[in-house]
Design an enzyme around this catalytic site. Sequence first.
Site, mmCIF file in Angstrom:
data_model
loop_
_atom_site.group_PDB
_atom_site.id
_atom_site.type_symbol
_atom_site.label_atom_id
_atom_site.label_comp_id
_atom_site.label_asym_id
_atom_site.label_seq_id
_atom_site.Cartn_x
_atom_site.Cartn_y
_atom_site.Cartn_z
ATOM 1 N N GLN A 23 -10.762 55.353 -14.520
ATOM 2 C CA GLN A 23 -11.742 55.756 -13.513
ATOM 3 C C GLN A 23 -11.112 56.321 -12.244
ATOM 4 O O GLN A 23 -11.794 56.981 -11.468
ATOM 5 C CB GLN A 23 -12.637 54.564 -13.160
ATOM 6 C CG GLN A 23 -13.494 54.121 -14.339
ATOM 7 C CD GLN A 23 -14.382 52.945 -13.982
ATOM 8 O OE1 GLN A 23 -13.998 51.802 -14.132
ATOM 9 N NE2 GLN A 23 -15.574 53.227 -13.492
ATOM 10 N N HIS A 124 -9.200 47.850 -19.934
ATOM 11 C CA HIS A 124 -10.472 48.227 -19.312
ATOM 12 C C HIS A 124 -11.003 49.446 -20.075
ATOM 13 O O HIS A 124 -11.183 50.527 -19.523
ATOM 14 C CB HIS A 124 -10.283 48.497 -17.819
ATOM 15 C CG HIS A 124 -11.546 48.399 -16.997
ATOM 16 N ND1 HIS A 124 -11.683 47.549 -15.923
ATOM 17 C CD2 HIS A 124 -12.741 49.041 -17.098
ATOM 18 C CE1 HIS A 124 -12.891 47.684 -15.390
ATOM 19 N NE2 HIS A 124 -13.557 48.597 -16.091
ATOM 20 N N ASN A 168 -11.495 43.471 -19.869
ATOM 21 C CA ASN A 168 -12.624 43.651 -18.966
ATOM 22 C C ASN A 168 -13.911 43.827 -19.766
ATOM 23 O O ASN A 168 -14.006 44.727 -20.613
ATOM 24 C CB ASN A 168 -12.446 44.905 -18.111
ATOM 25 C CG ASN A 168 -13.656 45.125 -17.198
ATOM 26 O OD1 ASN A 168 -13.856 44.376 -16.249
ATOM 27 N ND2 ASN A 168 -14.488 46.118 -17.511
ATOM 28 N N GLU A 352 -15.689 41.442 -10.181
ATOM 29 C CA GLU A 352 -16.386 42.668 -9.768
ATOM 30 C C GLU A 352 -17.735 42.295 -9.184
ATOM 31 O O GLU A 352 -18.446 41.447 -9.738
ATOM 32 C CB GLU A 352 -16.657 43.627 -10.944
ATOM 33 C CG GLU A 352 -15.457 44.348 -11.463
ATOM 34 C CD GLU A 352 -15.798 45.322 -12.594
ATOM 35 O OE1 GLU A 352 -16.940 45.827 -12.664
ATOM 36 O OE2 GLU A 352 -14.903 45.553 -13.422
ATOM 37 N N TRP A 399 -16.229 45.797 -6.343
ATOM 38 C CA TRP A 399 -16.165 47.040 -7.105
ATOM 39 C C TRP A 399 -16.833 48.099 -6.251
ATOM 40 O O TRP A 399 -18.023 48.022 -6.072
ATOM 41 C CB TRP A 399 -16.875 46.916 -8.477
ATOM 42 C CG TRP A 399 -16.686 48.202 -9.215
ATOM 43 C CD1 TRP A 399 -17.464 49.322 -9.180
ATOM 44 C CD2 TRP A 399 -15.569 48.508 -10.080
ATOM 45 N NE1 TRP A 399 -16.911 50.315 -9.933
ATOM 46 C CE2 TRP A 399 -15.759 49.845 -10.496
ATOM 47 C CE3 TRP A 399 -14.442 47.801 -10.506
ATOM 48 C CZ2 TRP A 399 -14.835 50.479 -11.350
ATOM 49 C CZ3 TRP A 399 -13.545 48.444 -11.358
ATOM 50 C CH2 TRP A 399 -13.755 49.766 -11.767
ATOM 51 N N GLU A 406 -17.493 57.233 -12.999
ATOM 52 C CA GLU A 406 -18.330 56.148 -13.482
ATOM 53 C C GLU A 406 -18.759 56.387 -14.939
ATOM 54 O O GLU A 406 -19.928 56.561 -15.257
ATOM 55 C CB GLU A 406 -19.527 55.969 -12.542
ATOM 56 C CG GLU A 406 -20.549 54.911 -12.919
ATOM 57 C CD GLU A 406 -20.023 53.495 -13.161
ATOM 58 O OE1 GLU A 406 -19.009 53.105 -12.549
ATOM 59 O OE2 GLU A 406 -20.637 52.796 -13.970
ATOM 60 N N TRP A 407 -17.767 56.443 -15.844
ATOM 61 C CA TRP A 407 -18.039 56.464 -17.290
ATOM 62 C C TRP A 407 -19.071 57.532 -17.660
ATOM 63 O O TRP A 407 -18.922 58.663 -17.210
ATOM 64 C CB TRP A 407 -18.435 55.059 -17.772
ATOM 65 C CG TRP A 407 -17.438 54.007 -17.345
ATOM 66 C CD1 TRP A 407 -17.661 52.969 -16.480
ATOM 67 C CD2 TRP A 407 -16.053 53.891 -17.740
ATOM 68 N NE1 TRP A 407 -16.515 52.219 -16.333
ATOM 69 C CE2 TRP A 407 -15.522 52.749 -17.086
ATOM 70 C CE3 TRP A 407 -15.213 54.618 -18.590
ATOM 71 C CZ2 TRP A 407 -14.192 52.334 -17.255
ATOM 72 C CZ3 TRP A 407 -13.903 54.207 -18.758
ATOM 73 C CH2 TRP A 407 -13.406 53.094 -18.100
HETATM 74 C C1 GBH Z 1 -18.647 47.475 -14.735
HETATM 75 O O1 GBH Z 1 -19.572 47.558 -15.756
HETATM 76 C C2 GBH Z 1 -17.352 48.055 -15.180
HETATM 77 O O2 GBH Z 1 -16.378 47.049 -15.408
HETATM 78 C C3 GBH Z 1 -16.807 49.103 -14.248
HETATM 79 O O3 GBH Z 1 -15.824 49.844 -14.905
HETATM 80 C C4 GBH Z 1 -17.949 49.968 -13.748
HETATM 81 O O4 GBH Z 1 -17.502 51.078 -13.023
HETATM 82 C C5 GBH Z 1 -18.817 49.111 -12.889
HETATM 83 O O5 GBH Z 1 -19.196 47.934 -13.551
HETATM 84 C C6 GBH Z 1 -20.067 49.816 -12.371
HETATM 85 O O6 GBH Z 1 -20.887 50.191 -13.421
HETATM 86 O O7 GBH Z 1 -30.032 45.394 -16.131
HETATM 87 O O8 GBH Z 1 -30.716 47.624 -16.789
HETATM 88 O O9 GBH Z 1 -30.217 47.081 -14.555
HETATM 89 C C7 GBH Z 1 -20.878 47.145 -15.399
HETATM 90 C C8 GBH Z 1 -21.789 46.824 -16.560
HETATM 91 C C9 GBH Z 1 -24.043 47.118 -17.341
HETATM 92 C C10 GBH Z 1 -23.662 46.037 -15.260
HETATM 93 C C11 GBH Z 1 -25.464 47.423 -16.931
HETATM 94 C C12 GBH Z 1 -25.064 46.314 -14.855
HETATM 95 C C13 GBH Z 1 -27.290 46.750 -15.425
HETATM 96 C C14 GBH Z 1 -28.274 47.223 -16.379
HETATM 97 N N1 GBH Z 1 -23.176 47.010 -16.195
HETATM 98 N N2 GBH Z 1 -25.943 46.446 -15.975
HETATM 99 S S1 GBH Z 1 -29.925 46.804 -15.945
#
Ligand code: GBH
Length: 449
Positions: A23, A124, A168, A352, A399, A406-407
Site C-alpha cells: 500500500q 499483509h 494481517n 489498526e 491506520w 487502498e486495495w
Molecule cells: C484493513 O482491512 C487492512 O488491514 C488495511 O490494509 C486497510 O487499508 C485498512 O483496513 C482500511 O480498509 O461492515 O460493511 O461497514 C479492513 C477490513 C473490512 C474492515 C470491511 C471494515 C467494514 C465493512 N475491513 N469492514 S461494513
Amino acid sequence: MPHAPMPRFPTRFRWGVSTSAYQIEGAADTDGRGVSIWDTFAHSPGRIVDGSSGDVACDHYHRYAEDIALMAGLGINAYRFSVSWPRVLPTGAGAVNASGLDFYERLVDGVLARGIDPVATLFHWDLPQPLEDAGGWLNRDTAHRFAEYADVVAARLGDRVKLWITLNEPFIHMSLGYGMGVHAPGRMLLFDAFPVAHHQLLGHGLATAALRDRSGSPVAIANNYSPVRPVGDGPADLAAAAAYEALHNRLFTDPLLGRGYPAELGFDDAVVRDGDLDVIAAPIDVLGVNYYNPIGVRAPEEDSPLPFEPVPLDGYPRTAFDWPVAPDGLRELLGWLHRRYGADLPPIQITESGCAYDDRPDAQGRVHDPDRIGYLDGHLRAVHAAIADGVDVTGYFVWSLLDNWEWAEGFTKRFGLVHVDYPTGRRTPKSSYAWLRDVIATARREIPR
Ligand code: GBH
C-alpha cells in the site's frame, strides 16, 4: 472538536501507526523484487475502481527517511509496517534477494535511531505470484513456505524487531481474496475457501516456531474483529448473528487459543491433519486487534448461499467508506474477547484503527480533518474505558501514517494522518497529526523516569 483532556493511559502503552508494504512502498520493479498476487490483480482490467496499482503508491521505498522523520515528529514509540514477501524471496521460496532485506534493515535501523520500536508484519496479503500459481493458500505447502520466509527475515532482523506479527487479517484475505473475489487472488469459492483459513493458521503456527528459534521478541497475529449485533429478534436472526460471529470473530481465534474450529460452521475439515491444531495453538504473546466498526446481522433471504445477511447499522455517522463511526463497538468488542477467552486471552494491542475521509488541502495548503480527530478521540477513550473494565490493552496503532493505496478502492480512500499528493509524492501532515502529537506528548510526559 473534542476538548476534554484525554484520560491517562498505562505507562508502557504503545502509541503507534500502521502501514503495509504494497500500500505504500511502490518500487515494484526495483532491486530484484518479485511479483505478488496484488501486482497481478491490480494490473487486471476492472479489478480496482480507479484502474490504479501499487506500482508507485507513496514511493515509501525511496522516501522512507522522510517518513521516519514524520513518525518522529508525531512522537510515537512504535511503528507497524509489513515486509513484502516477494521483495525478500522473489519466487516465494529458495533464493533470497539480499537487497530486499537491506531495505528493511535500513528501515528498522532508522526507526530504532528515533526511539521507535519496529513492529513487523510478515504477511499483509502480498503473496508471491509463483506460490499462487501452485495453489496459494489452498495448498498446504504455502504454510511451510511461509515459515521458511519468517526464518529468513528473522535471521536478519530478529535482534531488532520488537514485535512480530505473522499474519494481517487472515479472515479478510480468505473471504475477500478467495471467497468473494474482491481482493487478490480474485477467487470466488464462498465456504469452499475454508482450506485458506486452515493453511494460514498453520502457517502462523509454523512461523511462530521459526521466530522463536531466531528471535527473543514477542509474537502476535493481527485479526480483524467486529462486534456482531442481531438486527431483528426472531430466532432466525439470532442464529444468523451467531453464525456470523463464529465466522468473523471466532474462526481465526478459537483455534489459536486452544478451542479448535467453531463446529457450527460445518466446514469440511478434511484438510486438518493430526497435530495441526497443536501447532496452531502455540502460545502467542500479544493478540493484535484491527477494529473498524460493528456489524448488524439478520436472517438471510431464502435463496441466499450464506447463513446470514450482514446489514449496516443505523444511528451512527459514516466515514467516506460509509462505515459507521462507533467507538462504543470497540469497548464492546474488547469486553467480548475478555469474557469469551478469559485467562487464555493474551494482552491485546489495537494494531489498526482509523477512518477514511475526503481530505484535501485548502487554499493555504493545509489539510483539516476534524472528523478524524473526533474518530481517534472517541476510539482512544473507548480503549481507556475497556482498560478500566479490566481488559489488558497495551497499545493502539492508527491506520495509517500516510494516505495510501487502498486495495480494490485504489487511491480513492484516504486513511492517513499525513496527506499524500500522489502526482508529486508530497506529504502534508493533517490537523489530526498535530492533535495526536499533542495527545501522545502529554501521555508520554507523564511517564515516570
Ligand atoms: C484493513 O482491512 C487492512 O488491514 C488495511 O490494509 C486497510 O487499508 C485498512 O483496513 C482500511 O480498509 O461492515 O460493511 O461497514 C479492513 C477490513 C473490512 C474492515 C470491511 C471494515 C467494514 C465493512 N475491513 N469492514 S461494513
